[in-house]
Design an enzyme around this catalytic site. Structure first.
Site, short mmCIF file in Angstrom:
data_model
loop_
_atom_site.label_atom_id
_atom_site.label_comp_id
_atom_site.label_asym_id
_atom_site.label_seq_id
_atom_site.Cartn_x
_atom_site.Cartn_y
_atom_site.Cartn_z
N GLU A 279 50.35 -20.06 51.47
CA GLU A 279 50.70 -18.72 51.00
C GLU A 279 51.98 -18.74 50.19
O GLU A 279 52.07 -18.07 49.14
CB GLU A 279 50.87 -17.76 52.19
N CYS B 2 51.87 -16.60 58.98
CA CYS B 2 52.94 -16.80 59.96
C CYS B 2 54.07 -15.83 59.63
O CYS B 2 54.04 -15.17 58.59
CB CYS B 2 53.42 -18.25 59.92
N HIS C 3 53.91 -23.86 52.85
CA HIS C 3 52.65 -23.28 53.32
C HIS C 3 51.84 -22.83 52.12
O HIS C 3 52.39 -22.49 51.06
CB HIS C 3 52.93 -22.07 54.21
N CYS D 55 55.54 -16.46 56.04
CA CYS D 55 54.65 -16.04 54.95
C CYS D 55 54.47 -14.52 54.93
O CYS D 55 54.43 -13.91 53.85
CB CYS D 55 53.31 -16.74 55.08
#
Length: 161
Positions: free
Chosen positions: A64, A92, A62, A95
């Site tokens: 992040e 999410c 991801h 993260c």
């Protein structure tokens, strides 16, 4: 209404969110869900990332996570005290957990994620009462721009079938 200046360090939030949006656009052009993130310390970007889940076939790639990993590498420490994450999408649970574990001072994000958001949309990871670290959170900053980027991407995906 969110101020254009982050409360903790006085640096312009919009500058860093615009960088994250640019990274998100690049990710979208690669066929990734268009999410971008930057980690900033003392007004300097020390980590950045755009989603790379499809390209790397890695569910943890991801935006992040990539930005946090790069920042930790640059600092030579997993403790990102004094750093702020700017992301185009509400983190999410994975993260958000990384934000807490890395001890980031704060998180500024664009639009909410009604399917996986961990700042109150579905889960409350960032605002959980327990734990020993509580970052500041600024939600909904440049939310419309972030939302439009995601909506356009998924609209195009549906057309392609």
């Amino acid at each position: 209404m969110v101020s254009n200046v982050a409360a903790t360090d006085g640096h312009p939030v919009s500058k860093f969110m615009e960088l994250a949006l640019g990274i998100a656009r690049e990710a979208g052009e690669l066929g990734e869900v268009p999410v971008g993130a930057v980690v900033v310390r003392s007004g300097i970007v020390i980590g950045s990332g755009g989603n790379r889940v499809e390209g790397e076939q890695d569910p943890a790639a991801h935006a992040e996570m990539l930005a946090i990993r790069e920042a930790a590498s640059i600092l030579g420490s997993w403790r990102l005290l004094g750093c702020v994450l700017y992301s185009t999408l509400e983190p999410c649970p994975m993260c958000a957990g990384a934000i807490l574990l890395a001890r980031l001072s704060g998180c500024v994000y664009g639009c909410r994620d009604p399917k996986k958001g961990a700042d109150g949309s579905i889960y409350d990871v960032l605002s959980a009462a327990g734990g020993n670290h509580h970052p500041f959170v600024v939600p909904d900053f440049l939310a419309e721009e972030s939302s439009q980027l995601l909506s356009g991407f998924f609209r195009l995906q549906r057309r392609r079938g």
